[in-house]
Design a protein around this motif. Structure first.
Motif, PDB file in Angstrom:
ATOM      1  N   GLY A  22       0.816  -1.206   0.000  1.00  0.00           N
ATOM      2  CA  GLY A  22       0.000   0.000   0.000  1.00  0.00           C
ATOM      3  C   GLY A  22       0.850   1.257   0.000  1.00  0.00           C
ATOM      4  O   GLY A  22       0.563   2.217  -0.730  1.00  0.00           O
ATOM      5  N   ALA A  23       1.916   1.269   0.812  1.00  0.00           N
ATOM      6  CA  ALA A  23       2.802   2.435   0.866  1.00  0.00           C
ATOM      7  C   ALA A  23       3.568   2.605  -0.439  1.00  0.00           C
ATOM      8  O   ALA A  23       3.765   3.731  -0.923  1.00  0.00           O
ATOM      9  CB  ALA A  23       3.771   2.288   2.039  1.00  0.00           C
ATOM     10  N   PHE A  24       3.972   1.506  -1.035  1.00  0.00           N
ATOM     11  CA  PHE A  24       4.746   1.518  -2.279  1.00  0.00           C
ATOM     12  C   PHE A  24       3.986   2.221  -3.396  1.00  0.00           C
ATOM     13  O   PHE A  24       4.555   3.004  -4.158  1.00  0.00           O
ATOM     14  CB  PHE A  24       5.049   0.066  -2.669  1.00  0.00           C
ATOM     15  N   MET A  25       2.687   1.983  -3.489  1.00  0.00           N
ATOM     16  CA  MET A  25       1.904   2.494  -4.611  1.00  0.00           C
ATOM     17  C   MET A  25       1.653   3.999  -4.550  1.00  0.00           C
ATOM     18  O   MET A  25       1.097   4.568  -5.489  1.00  0.00           O
ATOM     19  CB  MET A  25       0.584   1.736  -4.718  1.00  0.00           C
ATOM     20  N   HIS A  26       2.073   4.647  -3.489  1.00  0.00           N
ATOM     21  CA  HIS A  26       1.919   6.100  -3.443  1.00  0.00           C
ATOM     22  C   HIS A  26       2.895   6.793  -4.387  1.00  0.00           C
ATOM     23  O   HIS A  26       2.682   7.952  -4.761  1.00  0.00           O
ATOM     24  CB  HIS A  26       2.122   6.608  -2.014  1.00  0.00           C
ATOM     25  N   GLU A  27       3.964   6.110  -4.764  1.00  0.00           N
ATOM     26  CA  GLU A  27       4.961   6.734  -5.633  1.00  0.00           C
ATOM     27  C   GLU A  27       5.248   5.935  -6.906  1.00  0.00           C
ATOM     28  O   GLU A  27       5.731   6.489  -7.880  1.00  0.00           O
ATOM     29  CB  GLU A  27       6.281   6.924  -4.869  1.00  0.00           C
ATOM     30  N   VAL A  28       4.961   4.632  -6.882  1.00  0.00           N
ATOM     31  CA  VAL A  28       5.292   3.762  -8.014  1.00  0.00           C
ATOM     32  C   VAL A  28       4.063   2.917  -8.359  1.00  0.00           C
ATOM     33  O   VAL A  28       3.377   2.433  -7.454  1.00  0.00           O
ATOM     34  CB  VAL A  28       6.475   2.830  -7.663  1.00  0.00           C
ATOM     35  N   PRO A  29       3.741   2.731  -9.650  1.00  0.00           N
ATOM     36  CA  PRO A  29       2.609   1.890 -10.028  1.00  0.00           C
ATOM     37  C   PRO A  29       2.725   0.482  -9.435  1.00  0.00           C
ATOM     38  O   PRO A  29       3.829  -0.029  -9.228  1.00  0.00           O
ATOM     39  CB  PRO A  29       2.689   1.860 -11.564  1.00  0.00           C
TER      40      PRO A  29
END
Length: 351
Positions: free
Chosen positions: A165-172
């Protein structure tokens, strides 16, 4: 042989329904309202730096999936039973929000390509949640009953979900290391269970493995048309004042009391707008546009009746997410007002 054909026909009918029903429901039940083009105030943004205004609304459905992933991660991180999560609510929220958004943005210039992607990810999301809900409510629930839901694999899955969830704030999403997640799953250790641990390894291996393969294909397609990671906006401030707000803001040109600025997109962009609100910087246009969409997290009684979309937060009783459309020139002032009220700026959708 006939039985095999009946099974294939049934599967084909399900596949067709998964495509036709969502698209038909949106296009027929949530028709887009035709809008004209406002040419009264030409944008100072160079043509090559402009992005379709429709994307500020049509970006939301992608972020809804991010919020769903975060919600599930928080739920599992608090020790919630995987079988008890309301997967259906996340799916319903996706399509209800897209219905409202399609009415506003579906007929605007630049919407067609974005809508195609929304249908692809929406159908994929629906299938994923349906499969997960089906497994967790049957085989998963039995293994919870027999072996509990606090195995090493359960704890590992919660951590992976939170990282995802945190990853998708900056990367698809397709950039996430599902292969690494799969490998880490099989390195978990602890007291063995004859039911829960094997069942979790089977379920999670299938999830991470399928996502790894699907992500590789989607990533290859996305690489053919890479999206910009920065955008250009015009603000009412000097280049010195802009640079003082945050080093991630790069002044490009200054004149007539305005500065054209390059800024990173996605989650960082929302953070930078909050900082500009703190410095009382007024934004004139973003990527050539003068209208923008924003979501806010607030106590449910505080949700304005004019909100484009509003939905309760399943993992935060008494709070709701609501989305509002506003002029870019009013954006930083609204951000300051929202934060002063005790509500939270969730995201500003940057086309």
């Amino acid at each position: 042989m006939r039985r095999h054909w009946r099974i294939l026909a049934g599967l084909g009918a399900i596949a067709v329904a998964l495509v036709v029903v969502p698209i038909g429901s949106i296009e027929l039940g949530c028709p887009a309202v035709a809008v004209g083009t406002d040419a009264s105030s030409p944008s100072p943004t160079p043509l090559e730096a402009r992005r379709p205004e429709a994307r500020t609304w049509l970006t939301y459905p992608e972020w809804h999936i991010v919020y769903s992933a975060e919600s599930l991660g928080r739920y599992l991180g608090k020790g919630g039973q995987p079988s008890g999560y309301d997967y259906g609510a996340d799916v319903a929220g996706f399509w209800r929000s897209y219905c409202a958004i399609n009415r506003v943005a579906g007929d605007r210039p630049g919407a067609a390509d974005a809508k195609q992607m929304i249908y692809v990810i929406g159908i994929s999301f629906t299938v994923e949640m349906a499969v997960k809900a089906g497994w967790e409510s049957t085989i998963g629930r039995v293994s919870e009953w027999l072996g509990g839901w606090h195995s090493p694999e359960d704890r590992y899955a919660a951590r992976v979900q939170q990282r995802y969830g945190a990853f998708m704030h900056e990367v698809p999403w397709y950039g996430f290391d599902f292969v690494g997640a799969l490998a880490g799953l099989w390195r978990t250790h602890g007291a063995w269970s004859i039911v829960r641990r094997p069942e979790r390894r089977v379920a999670l291996s299938a999830e991470y493995g399928i996502k790894a393969v699907y992500a590789k294909g989607i990533g290859a397609l996305a690489a053919m048309q890479p999206d910009a990671t920065t955008l250009v906006m015009t603000v009412h401030a000097s280049s010195q004042a802009v640079a003082a707000v945050d080093p991630r803001l790069h002044p490009l040109a200054t004149g007539n009391g305005r500065t054209r600025v390059s800024a990173p997109r996605y989650g960082q962009f929302t953070d930078l707008l909050v900082k500009q609100a703190e410095h009382r910087v007024v934004v004139e246009s973003i990527a050539g546009n003068r209208t923008i969409f924003m979501t806010v997290l607030a106590p449910t009684p505080a949700v304005p009746s004019a909100a484009l979309l509003a939905m309760p937060l399943g993992d935060r009783p008494g709070w709701s997410r609501y989305g509002v459309t506003l002029p870019v020139t009013a954006l930083t002032a609204r951000i300051a007002t929202v934060r002063a009220s005790g509500a939270m700026i969730e995201h500003v959708y940057d086309y």
